[in-house]
Design an enzyme around this catalytic site. Structure first.
Site, PDB file in Angstrom:
ATOM      1  N   GLU A 197       0.807  -1.223   0.000  1.00 32.36           N
ATOM      2  CA  GLU A 197       0.000   0.000   0.000  1.00 32.36           C
ATOM      3  C   GLU A 197       0.844   1.279   0.000  1.00 32.36           C
ATOM      4  OE1 GLU A 197      -3.024   0.108   2.997  1.00 32.36           O
ATOM      5  OE2 GLU A 197      -4.051  -1.638   2.186  1.00 32.36           O
ATOM      6  N   GLU A 382      -5.583  -8.424   0.665  1.00 32.28           N
ATOM      7  CA  GLU A 382      -6.140  -8.114   2.007  1.00 32.28           C
ATOM      8  C   GLU A 382      -7.610  -7.790   1.874  1.00 32.28           C
ATOM      9  OE1 GLU A 382      -4.518  -5.019   4.482  1.00 32.28           O
ATOM     10  OE2 GLU A 382      -2.456  -5.668   4.088  1.00 32.28           O
TER      11      GLU A 382
HETATM   12  C1  NOJ Z   1      -3.939  -2.212   5.424  1.00 32.03           C
HETATM   13  C2  NOJ Z   1      -2.571  -2.570   5.917  1.00 32.03           C
HETATM   14  O1  NOJ Z   1      -1.802  -3.174   4.913  1.00 32.03           O
HETATM   15  C3  NOJ Z   1      -2.572  -3.425   7.167  1.00 32.03           C
HETATM   16  O2  NOJ Z   1      -1.315  -3.297   7.735  1.00 32.03           O
HETATM   17  C4  NOJ Z   1      -3.684  -2.984   8.083  1.00 32.03           C
HETATM   18  O3  NOJ Z   1      -3.615  -3.594   9.326  1.00 32.03           O
HETATM   19  C5  NOJ Z   1      -4.996  -3.297   7.410  1.00 32.03           C
HETATM   20  N1  NOJ Z   1      -5.070  -2.579   6.161  1.00 32.03           N
HETATM   21  C6  NOJ Z   1      -6.230  -2.968   8.261  1.00 32.03           C
HETATM   22  O4  NOJ Z   1      -6.293  -1.623   8.498  1.00 32.03           O
END
Ligand code: NOJ
Length: 471
Positions: A197, A382
């Site tokens: 990200e 994710e």
């Molecule tokens: C994005 C991130 O990559 C991760 O580290 C985070 O915990 C999750 N989303 C949830 O917010």
């Protein structure tokens, strides 16, 4: 520095102020059959080094920007930190056995750069390498496929002191690190990802300053964006060079963005948000350059671009990882630079403990949007939700709302696949409740509950649901 509140919604990792929801979920069990996704579909869970490993100063590990950030407890909402986290460093064996018990075949983790190179470059910490060797070997012994992420936000503090992502030298530092990881672990890992990200860590770390390393301002942000884009492509090239039969991806936070009203002003506001949230990093890698048209301030990035960069920004990824949690309804606003904001979810909307609106169709729309770029493969790297989990006296966690969340999102992932999007995998965020950055340990995203005092793991009903579905 730009006021923080302007950017709370930018990335999936940012909570709006948690809202109490009065939503009464009409939970109907939905049948998800893994066979519908195809026998070669990758099912896994995703994690990240700082969020799980703990052992923050053990066996020669160097300091990361998150170790530094959390020294001031006020930086984290519940005043916790990742010094112990879920103690994965010491408990990886039993955790991996549990993962296998839940019938997951793929494990996404990230390497901690300062565990491997305590100063960011130069001297290698063999004990850090040893930990990852043991962990990877344990995965393989159990029949779990390791999926490695090179960078999930824990930059060595020593490099931050030299400017971190704003310093162009990071291309050399990152290349050295990527080269080392791929040479040491590439014999056993086929699936690699470069950056987690980048829109989140550049916006939150170098524009709003809400996350480590708490820097702000347009120039820092745009420098960080450009250097991260170059590293994104360079990392891909290094993996391809060093790893035989590699499968190379990188991941993007993304949220489907729609205007609240049909008028031109609303439409344009939505397009500006779309650039910030969804387009800024993928388009240069596809050779489309930075998306200036809808968001003119991005043009200031030109000051950081050198002639050879235009070619160097491109890389032909084998897969694109999309990380989606919610959808955005947008409206024009007075927020500088973007002149757009999200519309808050209505009072009766279903929201998670992070205040994020549950919008399963949003994952369909965003997958279809990415599919239009003609990328080879899309993997949901994710997706998941934090809810207020209650540990019952009988030691169980009946998180039906999370099961229902996964069922509906998975239905929409399947719908996108059936409508022609090249979706080849799905990773739930996350395995065990962990340290959620500036939110601390309060938001629980896991399929497995963690008692942070004892480190006891308790499988939630959602974990059992996956176990059954993946059987
Ligand atoms: C994005 C991130 O990559 C991760 O580290 C985070 O915990 C999750 N989303 C949830 O917010």
């Amino acid at each position: 520095m730009i006021p923080l509140r302007f950017f709370r919604f930018i990335a999936g990792s940012v909570a709006a102020n948690p809202i109490k929801t009065n939503f009464k979920s009409e939970i109907k069990e939905l049948n998800i059959d893994r066979k519908d996704f195809g026998h070669d579909f990758h099912w896994g869970v995703a994690t990240a080094s700082y969020q799980i490993e703990g052992a923050w100063n053990t066996d020669g590990k160097g300091e990361s920007i998150w170790d530094r950030f959390t020294v001031n407890p006020k930086n984290v909402k519940d005043r916790t930190n990742g010094q112990v986290a879920t103690d994965f460093y010491n408990r990886y064996e039993s955790d991996l056995v549990l993962l296998k018990d839940l019938n997951f075949e793929n494990f996404r983790f990230s390497f901690s750069w300062p565990r491997i190179l305590p100063d960011g470059t130069g001297k290698v910490n063999e004990k850090g390498i040893g930990f990852y060797n043991r962990m990877i070997d344990k995965c393989l012994e159990l029949g779990i496929e390791p999926w490695a992420m090179l960078y999930h936000w824990d930059l060595p503090q020593k490099l931050e002191e030299l400017g971190g992502w704003t310093n162009r030298d990071i291309i050399g530092w990152f290349s050295e690190y990527a080269d080392l990881c791929t040479r040491r672990f590439g014999d056993r890992i086929q699936h690699w990802m470069v950056l987690n990200e980048p829109a989140s860590f550049t916006t939150l770390g170098y524009l709003s300053g809400m996350h480590a390393p708490q820097k702000g301002g347009i120039a820092k942000f745009l420098a960080a964006v450009h250097h991260a884009s170059l590293c994104q492509a360079e990392g891909g090239r290094i993996i391809r060079e060093n790893v035989k039969e590699s499968h190379i991806g990188t991941t993007f936070s993304c949220a489907y963005t729609e205007p609240q009203k049909r008028s031109g002003r609303y439409q344009r506001a939505s397009e500006r948000l779309d650039v910030m949230l969804n387009r800024l990093f993928i388009e240069p890698s596809l050779g489309m350059g930075y998306p200036y048209k809808e968001l003119p301030f991005i043009r200031k990035i030109d000051q950081f671009i050198q002639p050879e960069d235009v070619e160097n920004l491109k890389f032909d990824f084998d897969f694109i990882g999309i990380q989606n949690y919610f959808r955005i309804t947008s409206r024009p606003s007075l927020i500088p630079l973007i002149w757009a904001n999200r519309v808050k979810p209505s009072a009766n909307a279903e929201v998670t403990a992070m205040g994020w609106e549950v919008s399963p169709e949003g994952i369909y729309d965003i997958i279809m949007q990415f599919a239009k770029y003609g990328v080879k493969e899309i993997i949901v790297t994710e997706n998941g939700a934090a809810f207020h989990d209650h540990l019952k006296k009988n030691g169980k966690i009946h998180d039906r709302q999370r099961i229902h969340f996964y069922q509906r999102y998975l239905q929409n992932v399947l719908r996108a696949k059936n409508d022609g999007a090249p979706v080849t995998g799905y990773f739930a965020w996350t395995f065990v409740d962990n340290f959620e950055w500036d939110e601390g340990i309060r938001p629980r995203f896991g399929l497995v509950y963690n008692d942070f005092k004892t480190q006891k793991r308790i499988i939630k009903d959602s974990g059992f649901w996956f176990q059954e579905m993946l059987k």
